[in-house]
Every structure is written in structure tokens, then in C-alpha cells.
Design a protein around this motif. Structure first.
Motif, mmCIF file in Angstrom:
data_model
loop_
_atom_site.group_PDB
_atom_site.id
_atom_site.type_symbol
_atom_site.label_atom_id
_atom_site.label_comp_id
_atom_site.label_asym_id
_atom_site.label_seq_id
_atom_site.Cartn_x
_atom_site.Cartn_y
_atom_site.Cartn_z
ATOM 1 N N LEU A 1 -4.530 1.330 21.542
ATOM 2 C CA LEU A 1 -4.074 1.269 20.155
ATOM 3 C C LEU A 1 -4.380 -0.088 19.531
ATOM 4 C CD1 LEU A 1 -0.662 3.107 20.538
ATOM 5 C CD2 LEU A 1 -2.645 3.936 19.256
ATOM 6 N N ARG A 2 -4.272 -1.146 20.330
ATOM 7 C CA ARG A 2 -4.614 -2.470 19.802
ATOM 8 C C ARG A 2 -6.111 -2.567 19.500
ATOM 9 N NH1 ARG A 2 -0.497 -3.671 23.432
ATOM 10 N NH2 ARG A 2 -1.921 -4.088 25.163
ATOM 11 N N ARG A 3 -6.924 -1.960 20.349
ATOM 12 C CA ARG A 3 -8.363 -1.916 20.056
ATOM 13 C C ARG A 3 -8.628 -1.077 18.812
ATOM 14 N NH1 ARG A 3 -8.679 -1.573 25.745
ATOM 15 N NH2 ARG A 3 -8.865 0.698 25.679
ATOM 16 N N ALA A 4 -7.896 0.032 18.678
ATOM 17 C CA ALA A 4 -8.051 0.877 17.495
ATOM 18 C C ALA A 4 -7.705 0.099 16.226
ATOM 19 C CB ALA A 4 -7.164 2.120 17.615
ATOM 20 N N ARG A 5 -6.659 -0.700 16.293
ATOM 21 C CA ARG A 5 -6.252 -1.527 15.149
ATOM 22 C C ARG A 5 -7.376 -2.480 14.758
ATOM 23 N NH1 ARG A 5 -5.578 -4.606 11.593
ATOM 24 N NH2 ARG A 5 -3.611 -5.419 10.743
ATOM 25 N N ASP A 6 -8.045 -3.027 15.750
ATOM 26 C CA ASP A 6 -9.134 -3.965 15.485
ATOM 27 C C ASP A 6 -10.378 -3.282 14.929
ATOM 28 O OD1 ASP A 6 -7.568 -6.052 16.390
ATOM 29 O OD2 ASP A 6 -8.422 -6.053 18.409
ATOM 30 N N MET A 7 -10.445 -1.951 15.051
ATOM 31 C CA MET A 7 -11.645 -1.221 14.624
ATOM 32 C C MET A 7 -11.441 -0.422 13.344
ATOM 33 S SD MET A 7 -13.144 0.098 18.313
ATOM 34 C CE MET A 7 -14.833 0.300 17.704
ATOM 35 N N LEU A 8 -10.383 -0.703 12.614
ATOM 36 C CA LEU A 8 -10.105 0.074 11.401
ATOM 37 C C LEU A 8 -11.184 -0.074 10.343
ATOM 38 C CD1 LEU A 8 -6.250 -0.288 10.952
ATOM 39 C CD2 LEU A 8 -7.531 1.819 11.387
ATOM 40 N N ASP A 9 -11.947 -1.161 10.383
ATOM 41 C CA ASP A 9 -12.991 -1.326 9.378
ATOM 42 C C ASP A 9 -14.297 -0.647 9.777
ATOM 43 O OD1 ASP A 9 -13.413 -3.094 11.451
ATOM 44 O OD2 ASP A 9 -14.244 -4.672 10.174
ATOM 45 N N TYR A 10 -14.349 -0.054 10.968
ATOM 46 C CA TYR A 10 -15.527 0.713 11.380
ATOM 47 C C TYR A 10 -15.523 2.047 10.642
ATOM 48 C CZ TYR A 10 -16.666 -2.381 15.312
ATOM 49 O OH TYR A 10 -17.030 -3.454 16.092
ATOM 50 N N ARG A 11 -16.687 2.505 10.226
ATOM 51 C CA ARG A 11 -16.769 3.752 9.480
ATOM 52 C C ARG A 11 -17.233 4.932 10.336
ATOM 53 N NH1 ARG A 11 -16.276 3.399 4.086
ATOM 54 N NH2 ARG A 11 -16.240 1.326 3.164
ATOM 55 N N ASP A 12 -18.011 4.648 11.365
ATOM 56 C CA ASP A 12 -18.592 5.725 12.165
ATOM 57 C C ASP A 12 -17.653 6.117 13.304
ATOM 58 O OD1 ASP A 12 -20.777 7.490 13.038
ATOM 59 O OD2 ASP A 12 -20.825 6.143 14.763
ATOM 60 N N ALA A 13 -17.145 7.343 13.247
ATOM 61 C CA ALA A 13 -16.202 7.803 14.261
ATOM 62 C C ALA A 13 -16.838 7.850 15.642
ATOM 63 C CB ALA A 13 -15.658 9.183 13.888
ATOM 64 N N GLY A 14 -18.132 8.155 15.711
ATOM 65 C CA GLY A 14 -18.800 8.204 17.003
ATOM 66 C C GLY A 14 -18.828 6.851 17.684
ATOM 67 N N THR A 15 -19.053 5.799 16.915
ATOM 68 C CA THR A 15 -19.045 4.447 17.466
ATOM 69 C C THR A 15 -17.663 4.082 17.984
ATOM 70 O OG1 THR A 15 -20.801 3.761 15.959
ATOM 71 C CG2 THR A 15 -19.466 2.016 16.944
ATOM 72 N N VAL A 16 -16.653 4.417 17.206
ATOM 73 C CA VAL A 16 -15.277 4.123 17.614
ATOM 74 C C VAL A 16 -14.912 4.912 18.864
ATOM 75 C CG1 VAL A 16 -12.857 4.248 16.913
ATOM 76 C CG2 VAL A 16 -14.604 3.536 15.269
ATOM 77 N N ALA A 17 -15.294 6.181 18.901
ATOM 78 C CA ALA A 17 -14.991 7.017 20.065
ATOM 79 C C ALA A 17 -15.693 6.508 21.317
ATOM 80 C CB ALA A 17 -15.390 8.461 19.791
ATOM 81 N N ALA A 18 -16.864 5.892 21.162
ATOM 82 C CA ALA A 18 -17.569 5.346 22.318
ATOM 83 C C ALA A 18 -16.770 4.220 22.963
ATOM 84 C CB ALA A 18 -18.946 4.842 21.903
#
Length: 203
Positions: free
Chosen positions: A105-122
Motif C-alpha cells: 500500500l505504501r508503494r501504491a501511494r507512491d505510484m498514484l501519479d502513474y497513469r498506466d495500470a499495467g506498469t503499476v501492476a508490474a
């Protein structure tokens, strides 16, 4: 049937996976209505989700996954309207104990400005490993970015692949906890009517 035959659920649910209990995502699916019920008390929603998850999932990561989803749903259903994406994840992180789910969840918080869900899911996982810490952080990242827009939340989540039915169920439950995130009317029109015995309970 084992419980029906007299087995103790606490013993049975903790006995699987060499005595650690299951850490799969099943415990994270039911909590959104619980979170919505406690819309004015996310701490209580988190506590109740913890208690309820023990009947089926004893592994700590599965329990924390359920707690995180309940907290997110409670925050999304807040009487004052849904929080910002940052506030949603910050609120959830503050309510869950240290864990792999919490780290995700902390990593997810840091990635909120990412737009591509595939990149985040990786980075966060997309449920392919069917574990709570491989599923819940991504699902709550997706929900946080689309509060108030159920359809967008659904398609952003689905495009990342993986365990799509699970991630979309979690995201849909969280987003729909608040009135602003109701599913599109056209989608609701395609659903089956609830059984007659349930209808009075929905009023």
C-alpha cells in the motif's frame, strides 16, 4: 461440511498451508459493505473486518487485506464525499498493521501519479499469485484513482490483467460504497434480480 460435522472453524481455517492459514484474497472480497456500514468510523470498519475474516482466513496477510479493503470502503463512503486518492491510501495505511500488504500500500501511494495500470501492476502485482499482498495494493491504487467513477475504475483495473474478477470485485465494492461511485444505470439494468427472500432486506 467439515464444520457441519462438528469441526471447529478456528482450527480448520488455521490448519491449511502448514498451519499458517490461507493468505489468498478471499477474505478481501466481502468487506466493502462492512466498510460502507461504518462510513463514519473507518477504525471500527477495520476492526470488524479483522474479526470477520478469521472464520475463513487465518493468515495475517489475508486478514490485513480484508482490513485494508474495509478501511478503504469506509473512507470512500464518508458522509462528506470521497477523499482524494492520497487521503484514501494514507487513511488505509494508517489503519493497517505492518505487513506485506501494508508495504504494498505504501508503494501504491507512491505510484498514484502513474497513469498506466499495467506498469503499476508490474510493481504491485495484479492478483496473478492469488495472495492478498499481490492483489489488495493494486486494487486500492485503482480504486483511489477512480473514486466517483465506477466505470473508469472497472476498466482501468481490468486492463492490467491478472486475477481480473477479484481485483474488479474489490475495486467495484470500494468505489460503489459511496453514492458518487454508483455503477452505471445501464450496467445495473443487466443484472439479475435478487431472490425474493432478500428483497425486504434491501429496502
Amino acid at each position: 461440511w467439515v464444520v457441519g460435522a462438528g469441526g471447529a472453524w478456528g482450527v480448520l481455517s488455521s490448519a491449511v498451508f502448514p498451519g499458517l492459514g490461507a493468505w489468498v484474497t478471499g477474505a478481501a472480497l466481502p468487506p466493502p459493505p462492512l466498510g460502507a456500514w461504518y462510513a463514519d468510523d473507518p477504525e471500527q470498519a477495520t476492526h470488524q473486518a479483522e474479526i470477520s475474516s478469521y472464520t475463513t482466513h487465518q493468515h495475517r496477510e489475508a486478514v490485513v487485506g480484508a482490513m485494508a479493503v474495509a478501511a478503504a470502503a469506509s473512507l470512500a463512503a464518508a458522509p462528506g464525499g470521497p477523499p482524494s486518492p492520497e487521503d484514501l491510501l494514507d487513511g488505509v495505511i494508517a489503519l493497517v498493521p505492518r505487513s506485506a500488504v501494508g508495504a504494498g500500500l505504501r508503494r501504491a501511494r507512491d505510484m498514484l501519479d502513474y497513469r498506466d495500470a499495467g506498469t503499476v501492476a508490474a510493481v504491485l502485482g495484479n492478483g496473478r499469485r492469488t495472495s492478498a499482498h499481490d492483489t489488495v495494493p493494486f486494487a486500492l491504487w485503482s480504486a483511489a484513482r477512480s473514486l466517483g467513477d465506477y466505470e473508469q475504475a472497472f476498466w482501468v483495473t481490468a486492463q492490467a490483467g491478472g486475477d481480473v474478477d477479484t481485483t474488479c470485485a474489490i475495486v467495484g465494492g470500494v468505489v460503489a460504497s459511496g453514492e458518487a461511485g454508483a455503477p452505471p444505470a445501464g450496467w445495473l439494468a443487466q443484472t439479475e434480480e435478487p431472490p425474493a427472500w432478500l428483497t425486504p432486506l434491501l429496502r
